[in-house]
Design an enzyme around this catalytic site. Structure first.
Site, short mmCIF file in Angstrom:
data_model
loop_
_atom_site.label_atom_id
_atom_site.label_comp_id
_atom_site.label_asym_id
_atom_site.label_seq_id
_atom_site.Cartn_x
_atom_site.Cartn_y
_atom_site.Cartn_z
N TYR A 48 -41.10 5.45 66.88
CA TYR A 48 -41.40 6.65 66.09
C TYR A 48 -40.23 7.63 66.06
O TYR A 48 -40.21 8.54 65.23
CB TYR A 48 -42.63 7.38 66.64
CG TYR A 48 -43.91 6.59 66.64
CD1 TYR A 48 -44.02 5.35 66.01
CD2 TYR A 48 -45.04 7.09 67.31
CE1 TYR A 48 -45.21 4.64 66.04
CE2 TYR A 48 -46.23 6.39 67.32
CZ TYR A 48 -46.31 5.16 66.70
OH TYR A 48 -47.49 4.46 66.73
N GLY A 183 -55.53 4.50 62.92
CA GLY A 183 -56.01 4.55 61.54
C GLY A 183 -57.50 4.71 61.48
O GLY A 183 -58.16 4.21 60.58
#
Length: 267
Positions: A48, A183
């Protein structure tokens, strides 16, 4: 914040704040705001590219370290025993911490067994409270379990009302691995990364509408309790849901060339 007990006795919050796709220059403020809102599980990853910003937010928060649960992940390029240990030390330095609460293999590619041996050793040495994996399908998960000493505490996979991964959940329960969803909030049906097909998405969307629950209220519990959320309707209920899916509320199902069939309204 409610917690779940992992297979090694470590308590993990059931809800966390992930920083995937948050630009590094915005991450510190985002994490600061999340901590102020009550989040205590923070999820980042080497891939990330924002671990340092997460570390600054933790340092400036004033929250005792023992109240936080910090997760990061080793990326594919650092697979292997020696590489994973170096990657762990790099991530720990960027975060400014002396230990991690959870360290994950980010993807099931490369020398995952070598990475796992390094993580087992780091866990035994007290540098990591729990170790796990991410995005492992059942075959790769079971392979890792049967060929190593420590069973993963967590498998972090894409899971939400439109992609519930029932088989994955069953295998994880059988082996004592805690599912962790990424998600988890979907505003509308869309193609999952590991999609079983668009028709299944449409069918599950109809099922969610039939539960009487707001879609955003579902993800927080559906992974912990498969009984809650997008269940499969049966019989007359299934016919009523089809009516609702087509915007009909008069309780009459009309087909061209067929007689009208009256259906009972749902209670």
């Amino acid at each position: 914040m409610q917690t779940v007990i992992l297979n090694n006795g470590v308590d993990m919050p059931i809800l966390g704040f992930g920083v995937f796709q948050i630009p590094p220059e915005q991450t510190e403020q985002a994490v600061t705001d999340a901590l102020a809102a009550g989040y205590r599980l923070l999820d980042t990853a080497a891939a990330y590219l924002n671990e340092e910003a997460v570390g600054r937010a933790i340092e400036n928060s004033g929250i005792p370290r023992e109240e936080l649960f910090v997760t990061t992940k080793v990326w594919i390029q650092d697979a292997g025993e020696e590489n994973t240990r170096r990657a762990f030390e790099t991530s720990l330095g960027k975060l400014g911490l002396d230990h991690l609460d959870l360290y994950l293999i980010h993807q099931p590619f490369g020398d995952v067994h070598g990475s796992w041996r390094a993580m087992e050793n780091l866990h035994r040495e007290g540098h990591i409270r729990a170790i796990g994996v991410a995005n492992f399908h059942p075959d790769r998960l079971v392979d890792l379990i049967v060929n190593n000493d420590v069973t993963p505490a967590v498998n972090q996979i894409e899971t939400h009302p439109f992609f519930q991964r029932a088989t994955d959940q069953e295998v994880m329960r059988e082996h004592g691995v805690q599912i962790q969803s990424w998600g988890g909030v979907r505003r509308r049906p869309q193609q999952p990364v590991h999609s079983p097909g668009p028709e299944r998405d449409r069918r599950q969307a109809r099922q969610v509408r039939g539960t009487g629950r707001a879609p955003l209220a579902l993800p927080a519990r559906h992974c912990r309790d498969p009984q809650v959320g997008a269940r499969r309707p049966h019989g007359g209920e299934h016919r009523r849901l089809r009516l609702r899916a087509h915007g009909r509320s008069d309780g009459v199902h009309r087909r061209p060339g067929h007689r009208q069939v009256s259906l009972l309204r749902p209670p």
